[in-house]
Motif scaffolding. Structure first.
Motif, short mmCIF file in Angstrom:
data_model
loop_
_atom_site.label_atom_id
_atom_site.label_comp_id
_atom_site.label_asym_id
_atom_site.label_seq_id
_atom_site.Cartn_x
_atom_site.Cartn_y
_atom_site.Cartn_z
N ASN A 92 0.23 -1.22 -0.23
CA ASN A 92 0.09 -0.13 0.05
C ASN A 92 0.99 1.30 -0.18
OD1 ASN A 92 0.79 0.40 2.42
ND2 ASN A 92 -0.91 0.14 3.52
N VAL A 93 2.53 1.28 0.11
CA VAL A 93 3.03 1.82 0.02
C VAL A 93 3.04 3.49 -1.78
CG1 VAL A 93 5.45 1.35 -1.81
CG2 VAL A 93 5.04 3.44 0.25
N TRP A 94 2.34 2.73 -3.22
CA TRP A 94 1.85 2.74 -3.66
C TRP A 94 0.48 3.32 -4.12
CZ3 TRP A 94 6.42 3.76 -5.93
CH2 TRP A 94 7.20 2.02 -5.67
N LYS A 95 0.02 4.86 -4.59
CA LYS A 95 -0.69 5.41 -4.39
C LYS A 95 -0.78 6.27 -6.15
CE LYS A 95 -1.86 5.46 -0.20
NZ LYS A 95 -2.09 4.44 0.51
N PRO A 96 -1.79 6.57 -6.81
CA PRO A 96 -2.01 6.69 -8.19
C PRO A 96 -1.38 8.20 -8.49
CG PRO A 96 -4.37 6.38 -7.34
CD PRO A 96 -3.49 6.76 -6.08
N GLY A 97 -0.68 7.65 -9.68
CA GLY A 97 0.74 8.92 -9.88
C GLY A 97 -0.80 9.94 -10.86
#
Length: 252
Positions: free
Chosen positions: A153-158
């Motif tokens: 969950n470290v990745w968020k929408p770019g």
């Protein structure tokens, strides 16, 4: 439409080595010669840190004899303020410095400021991003507030300025920061995505297709399982921007 002028820095914003990067961009930009400094990604760290980056930017461009202004954009609400977006109409370059990439993307996504920035990019506005200002531009942006960078969950929408691309600044020091982090980033890539990694104190300057490396390190492109690398003064061919159709709309 003018070919965009873009600089992607692995680290080292507002340091003396970046002068050739600034000159390269401003020589190709339209506008009145002003650089807009946006320390937005550092806003969660408090006003003292935000002001530190703002002052560093003003001092850097002051030494170079280049006009600059700080855009005090800290929140999603700020990114819709017409007076901030209006500053883009006359400026020659925007500069997003470091901080939290996911926070920066949250502020900019679907905002008036970002919409106007993309329009002006096609009209000759130059874009410089360093650290978070680079890492927010692809399909996803890492949330650097997470204590454990290996959590999914470290990745968020770019921002998807570069569709189907993941961007990774600080590439040459990630293993020292956390062993295994580079492998984790590669393993996290969605199918058919590419990874553009940039070392510290290194810049990739170009028009979205044709790039040149400036600074002391290297740029690394992972595509179809193979790495392509380029060092200072070397060219790197990487079609990162969406295709622009005859109506001027960008499509992946």
């Amino acid at each position: 439409m003018s070919p965009p002028a873009i600089a992607l820095l692995g680290s080292g914003e507002f340091e003396p080595w970046t002068e050739p990067v600034d000159r390269w961009l401003l020589d190709r930009a339209t506008g009145d010669g002003t650089v807009l400094i946006l320390p937005t990604a550092s806003a969660p760290e408090g006003d003292r840190v935000f002001t530190m980056w703002a002052d560093m930017g003003l001092a850097h461009y002051g030494r170079l004899g280049i006009a600059s202004e700080v855009v005090p954009m800290k929140t999603r609400e700020d990114a819709d303020r017409p007076e901030f977006a209006g500053m883009l109409e006359r400026a020659s370059m925007v500069y997003f410095s470091g901080g939290n990439p996911a926070y920066l993307a949250t502020v900019l996504r679907e905002s008036r400021f970002w919409s106007d920035l993309i329009r002006r990019l096609d009209q000759g506005l130059a874009y410089t991003g360093c650290s978070a200002g680079v890492a927010c531009l692809g399909e996803s942006a890492p949330d650097s507030s997470k204590l454990d960078p290996f959590r999914r969950n470290v990745w968020k929408p770019g921002m998807r300025l570069f569709p189907q691309v993941q961007l990774a600044p600080h590439w040459d020091v990630l293993e020292a920061f956390r062993p295994g982090l580079r492998d984790f980033i590669v393993a996290s890539l969605p199918k058919d995505s590419r990874l553009l990694a940039i070392d510290e104190r290194t810049a990739l300057v170009g028009d979205g297709v044709h790039w040149t490396v400036l600074g002391s390190g290297m740029a690394h492109l992972l595509e179809r399982g193979a790495w392509t690398e380029a060092g200072t003064g070397e060219a790197l061919e990487a079609h990162l921007l969406p295709v622009v159709d005859v109506q001027g709309e960008r499509t992946p």
